[in-house]
Scaffold this motif. Structure first.
Motif, PDB file in Angstrom:
ATOM      1  N   ARG A 118     -16.427  65.019  98.144  1.00  0.00           N
ATOM      2  CA  ARG A 118     -15.145  65.364  98.748  1.00  0.00           C
ATOM      3  C   ARG A 118     -15.202  66.662  99.553  1.00  0.00           C
ATOM      4  O   ARG A 118     -14.731  66.719 100.680  1.00  0.00           O
ATOM      5  N   GLN A 145     -14.727  67.138 103.580  1.00  0.00           N
ATOM      6  CA  GLN A 145     -13.701  67.981 104.187  1.00  0.00           C
ATOM      7  C   GLN A 145     -14.313  68.944 105.205  1.00  0.00           C
ATOM      8  O   GLN A 145     -13.736  69.191 106.270  1.00  0.00           O
ATOM      9  N   ASP A 162     -13.383  69.171 109.086  1.00  0.00           N
ATOM     10  CA  ASP A 162     -13.005  70.440 109.715  1.00  0.00           C
ATOM     11  C   ASP A 162     -13.804  70.661 110.996  1.00  0.00           C
ATOM     12  O   ASP A 162     -13.265  71.104 112.019  1.00  0.00           O
ATOM     13  N   LYS A 168      -7.406  60.122 103.539  1.00  0.00           N
ATOM     14  CA  LYS A 168      -7.429  61.574 103.733  1.00  0.00           C
ATOM     15  C   LYS A 168      -8.146  61.945 105.026  1.00  0.00           C
ATOM     16  O   LYS A 168      -7.720  62.848 105.749  1.00  0.00           O
TER      17      LYS A 168
END
Length: 231
Positions: A181, A185, A189, A210
């Motif tokens: 995870r 992320q 980004d 997500k």
């Protein structure tokens, strides 16, 4: 209308099917939509819905059975194989789920690889690759081999390789699918930064809601048909 105001990608009445023996399996059915210049587009849908096929068609990896794809004013469905390969090398950056790095090459050498087609000297290739790796936060990992890097670091190398030619379009097929995870992320980004700071147009296939939240807009595929295009 100026080129800046025209959609970067125009897709019209796209159809694609594959043959399995004597059976014809339809994959995409009459797909039409536009992708704006500088957009971060997410493609979602269940397994087998045609997401990767659509991505491959837009990137010029595969050919449609019918329909038209225009990228930055060039109808890529009309290009012969040699011209299409040259167009793809200059205008499309690829990011894959499993990185697709060469295990016998260092991070720097992997990133510099696409520049061989551009006729640059070895020194020029290395300088550009060094800059790209610095942009993705790997200035201290340039001489490492893929096996010496974490999954997130390998994906950063793959992103540096994707942007090394300053492509018109970046296509990402499940770029966080093989990552934990936090690493995922971090990669999202980075993609967001490429989109916002460098204005890169990104098309991302993902099954992760997500990850999809990072996109400006979502298109949903189900059994080869576009089913939802929220405002």
């Amino acid at each position: 209308m100026s080129d800046e105001k025209k959609p970067l990608v125009l897709i019209r009445h796209l159809r694609k099917a594959y043959r399995r023996g004597t059976q014809v399996v339809p994959v995409l059915d009459d797909i039409s939509f536009d992708i704006e210049r500088g957009e971060f587009l997410g493609l979602m849908g269940p397994s087998g819905s045609g997401k990767t096929t659509l991505l491959n068609l837009i990137a010029g990896i595969d050919h449609p059975d019918a329909g038209r794809i225009s990228v930055d004013g060039i109808d890529i469905t009309r290009l012969d194989e040699e011209t299409l390969a040259a167009w793809r090398a200059r205008h499309v950056g690829f990011i894959f789920q499993f990185y697709n790095l060469m295990p016998v090459l260092t991070a720097l050498e992997n990133v510099a690889l696409p520049l061989i087609l551009f006729g640059l000297s070895r020194r020029e290739r290395q300088e550009r690759a060094s800059l790209a790796l610095s942009m993705v936060g790997l200035a201290d990992r340039m001489d490492h081999y893929p096996a010496q890097l974490s999954g997130g670091q390998q994906q950063r190398v793959a992103i540096a390789r994707a942007i090394i030619t300053d492509p018109t379009l970046i296509v990402a097929d499940e770029p966080t699918g093989d990552l934990d995870r936090q690493s995922g992320q971090d990669i999202l980004d980075l993609l967001e930064r490429l989109n916002q700071e460098l204005g890169k147009t990104i098309i991302m296939v993902t099954h992760d809601p997500k990850a999809a939240e990072r996109a400006h807009r979502l298109r949903h595929l189900d059994k080869g048909v576009l089913t939802h295009d929220p405002a």
